[in-house]
Structures are given as structure tokens and as C-alpha cells.
Write a protein that holds these residues in place. Structure first.
Motif, short mmCIF file in Angstrom:
data_model
loop_
_atom_site.label_atom_id
_atom_site.label_comp_id
_atom_site.label_asym_id
_atom_site.label_seq_id
_atom_site.Cartn_x
_atom_site.Cartn_y
_atom_site.Cartn_z
N LYS A 144 -49.97 -7.48 -4.53
CA LYS A 144 -49.66 -6.78 -5.77
C LYS A 144 -49.11 -5.38 -5.48
N ALA A 192 -45.58 -5.61 -3.93
CA ALA A 192 -44.58 -5.93 -4.95
C ALA A 192 -44.30 -4.73 -5.83
N GLY A 252 -34.76 -16.75 -6.91
CA GLY A 252 -35.44 -16.01 -5.86
C GLY A 252 -35.51 -16.79 -4.56
N CYS A 259 -44.56 -16.06 -7.80
CA CYS A 259 -44.05 -15.12 -8.80
C CYS A 259 -44.10 -15.72 -10.19
N PHE A 283 -41.03 -17.29 -12.79
CA PHE A 283 -39.73 -16.62 -12.67
C PHE A 283 -38.61 -17.61 -12.34
N GLU A 324 -38.01 -10.53 -10.18
CA GLU A 324 -38.85 -11.37 -9.32
C GLU A 324 -40.05 -10.59 -8.81
N LEU A 325 -39.83 -9.36 -8.37
CA LEU A 325 -40.94 -8.55 -7.85
C LEU A 325 -41.93 -8.19 -8.95
N ALA A 332 -42.50 -10.02 -11.61
CA ALA A 332 -43.24 -11.25 -11.90
C ALA A 332 -44.29 -11.52 -10.82
N ARG A 333 -43.95 -11.24 -9.56
CA ARG A 333 -44.92 -11.44 -8.48
C ARG A 333 -46.09 -10.45 -8.62
N ALA A 366 -48.25 -11.80 -11.36
CA ALA A 366 -48.97 -13.00 -10.94
C ALA A 366 -50.11 -12.66 -9.99
#
Length: 376
Positions: A77, A80, A137, A142, A145, A327-328, A330-331, A334
Motif C-alpha cells: 500500500k 503504491a 496494466g 489492483c 482495474f 492502476e497504482l 487501485a492497487r 485494494a
């Protein structure tokens, strides 16, 4: 039921509070301790809870495993979050060049309003075949995404089929490549891989491919499908018309509605009173009009032929950067949810462990008392 199956017990948050009270009592039942009937104080449910049968050592190992998992998700986390900041900075740092091109295109276009100029990249033809540039991605973990942009591409392909138009796909990203490789019935012109941080070289590779397809009239329209970064908790899959370009240097959607993409929201992760907080700023670079006495030495058509490919590259690079930021983000979201779930699971396992340990101690005490009573 094994100890690992406890995850299934707490996966549904709607029934955790009710199921835990029943499952904990089931742990005590093998020791024949006095207890009341659970059905007398709890309403009848349509579901049943399977008792948890696992030893104290298994529970300790499970708790340690969950703790290690939580450390990993917390680290991912934070990584990201740091990379999201870098991706946003890349978008903001590349904006002055893109807006300088827009400024030049505006002024040149005004001079060519009364002239009949044939610029290949802005030429609108009857659409018979469409090229779809799908940006996904390179990694998982993630959330949804990659699935969201792939579903957007599938929906667009279905629309093109209903309209009777041919299509081809240019896949950018490992996740999209593996998806289309498993579906040979979808025509793919080229597979390209992204990078940890998009560069102008990667954007140039995509631009060269779509440029050759459009100029050779193999396709009549090029659409760009990518994930637009809205906020740290929200991102929207969008479809923009990449070619033909707008002579004014605008980004147009598939319906022909063009918008100026000069304004963006910039998010900063800071610590306030020991907690991670998000600050939001609206960043817009102001552009000034050219001087009316400014003259171009070359013919305006030659300038457009040189600037439009550069602007095409800047649009593709911007979409790659926004897709990476989405993407980052969303990661990060997540991994934050995974950390919260691990914390909840660790708390539940600790409660089960403590109850089993107390039940075991109580059972041993009862055995000692019963033996002492038998001797007397």
C-alpha cells in the motif's frame, strides 16, 4: 472443517457478528461445559455455522500467517502510494510541452480557416474499419482495474459488430496481451508491453503503429481506450478518438465531443497528526495568446505536418501516465482493503484462540476437581 476454512466464516461481513457467537460456543461443546441453549436467545436462521475444529498450535500458526500477510499488504500500500505521486508528477511535468503545442495549433488553425488545406492526420473519412488501442496494466493485485477496461473494450467491440464495422486491436500491457492471446477470434494488430514508468519512447512505438495504419488507410479511425485518473478512489474507463486529430489540438470522445484536457487534479499524500491524509489541488497551466505580429517562416501546412505527430505522441503518453496512476491508486485501495480484512481476521482468530485456551484450562480444572472428589 480445517483451521484455514475460518476465512470463509468471516468473509461475509453481514453475518460475522451473528456467526461468531454461535461458532465460539461450538468450541466449548467437546468439553461438556454447562451452557444454555443458543436457540433460546438467538432467532432462528436459515443458515447453519460449521463448528471450528483446530488445535491451539494451528490457530497460532494461522495468526502468525495473517500477521505476515498484513505486513506485506501494508508495505505494498505504501509503495503504491509513493508511485501514485510520481505518476501524477509525470503528468503535470509533461503538460507544459503539450499545452505549448496546443497553443501553436490554435493559432495556425485560425490562419487556415479560409484555406483549403489537406492535412492527413485531420482528414475525416467514411469509417469502415476501426483500430482500438487498449491500455491495461502489467501487474495484478489492483482490484477490478484491468477487468473494467477489458469490459469497456468488449462493449465497444460489440457496438462495432452491430454497426457492421471491421476492427482490429492494439493491446498495450501484459494483462491485456494475455487476455487477447487466449481469444484468437479477436483480431490483434500488435502486442505491446508497458513499463514501470511510461516514457516518450513507448508512446512513440504506439504512435508509429497507429500512424502507419491511418495514413495507409488500413483503418479509418483510431480509438484510445484507457483508464482516466479521477481521484485516489475513483477511475473511469474512457474512449477517446485518437485519429483523426482535431486541428485545434483537442481530445474528442467517440461521439465527436471535444474537450480541452489542460486541467487536472493533483493529489498529495501527507501525514497530519500521525495519520495519512490526502490533499487535493486543481492545477491548470495558463496559456497566453501569440502576438499578432508573430510570423511563421515555413508554410502552415508544413508546420501542421510536423506538430500533429508530436501532439499525437503527447496524447498517447498522457493516457499511459493516467492509466498507470489509476492502476497504482487501485492497487493502493485494494491493499488497504486487504490490510483491513487481515486485521479483522486476526482479531477473530485471536478471539477463537483465547476461547479455546480458556476452555482447555477450564476442562483441565474440572477434571482435577472431579478426580479429587472421587478420591474423597
Amino acid at each position: 472443517m480445517s483451521c484455514s476454512n475460518l476465512t470463509m466464516l468471516v468473509s461475509s461481513k453481514s453475518t460475522v457478528s451473528d456467526a461468531s457467537s454461535l461458532s465460539f460456543r461450538s468450541v466449548l461443546s467437546p468439553f461438556n461445559l454447562p451452557s444454555h441453549n443458543p436457540t433460546s436467545s438467538y432467532p432462528t436462521r436459515s443458515w447453519s455455522v460449521t463448528p471450528i475444529h483446530c488445535g491451539l498450535r494451528d490457530l497460532r500458526d494461522r495468526i502468525d500467517s495473517v500477521k505476515n500477510t498484513q505486513k506485506i499488504t501494508e508495505a505494498m500500500k505504501l509503495v503504491a502510494a509513493a508511485k501514485v505521486r510520481r505518476a501524477q508528477e509525470a503528468v503535470v511535468n509533461g503538460r507544459p510541452f503539450s499545452e505549448a503545442l496546443v497553443e501553436v495549433l490554435y493559432n495556425i488553425n485560425e490562419q487556415l480557416q479560409t484555406e483549403d488545406v489537406d492535412v492527413p492526420l485531420t482528414k475525416v473519412r467514411p469509417v469502415k474499419k476501426v483500430a482500438l488501442v487498449v491500455v491495461t496494466g502489467d501487474r495484478g493485485l489492483c482490484g477490478g482495474f484491468n477487468n473494467s477496461i477489458i469490459k469497456k473494450a468488449e462493449a465497444r467491440i460489440s457496438e462495432l459488430k452491430e454497426l457492421g464495422l471491421e476492427y482490429t486491436v492494439i493491446s498495450v500491457g501484459k494483462k491485456g496481451n494475455s487476455y487477447f492471446l487466449r481469444r484468437p477470434y479477436i483480431p490483434v494488430d500488435k502486442f505491446l508491453e508497458g513499463g514501470t514508468l511510461p516514457t516518450a519512447k513507448e508512446a512513440q512505438a504506439i504512435a508509429d503503429d497507429v500512424f502507419s495504419l491511418f495514413i495507409s488507410e488500413e483503418v479509418d479511425k483510431v480509438e484510445l481506450l484507457y483508464t482516466k485518473f479521477v481521484s485516489l478512489v475513483k477511475s473511469d474507463p474512457v474512449i477517446h478518438t485518437l485519429l483523426p486529430l482535431s486541428p485545434k489540438g483537442e481530445i474528442c470522445d467517440i461521439n465527436g465531443v471535444c474537450v480541452d484536457a489542460a486541467e487536472d487534479e493533483f493529489f498529495r499524500l501527507t501525514t497530519k497528526e500521525g495519520k495519512l491524509t490526502v490533499e487535493r489541488d486543481t492545477v491548470r497551466t495558463s496559456t497566453s495568446d501569440f502576438s499578432p505580429i508573430l510570423e511563421f517562416e515555413q508554410d502552415p501546412v508544413q508546420i501542421l505536418d510536423a506538430l500533429l505527430p508530436l501532439y499525437l505522441n503527447s496524447q498517447i503518453l498522457r493516457s499511459l501516465q493516467e492509466s498507470l496512476a489509476s492502476e497504482l491508486a487501485a492497487r493502493m485501495s485494494a491493499m488497504s482493503s486487504a490490510s483491513d480484512n487481515a486485521s479483522e481476521l486476526k482479531r477473530t482468530l485471536s478471539m477463537v484462540y483465547n476461547r479455546q485456551r480458556q476452555a482447555k484450562i477450564t476442562g483441565e480444572i474440572l477434571e482435577i476437581v472431579a478426580g479429587a472428589n472421587a478420591l474423597t
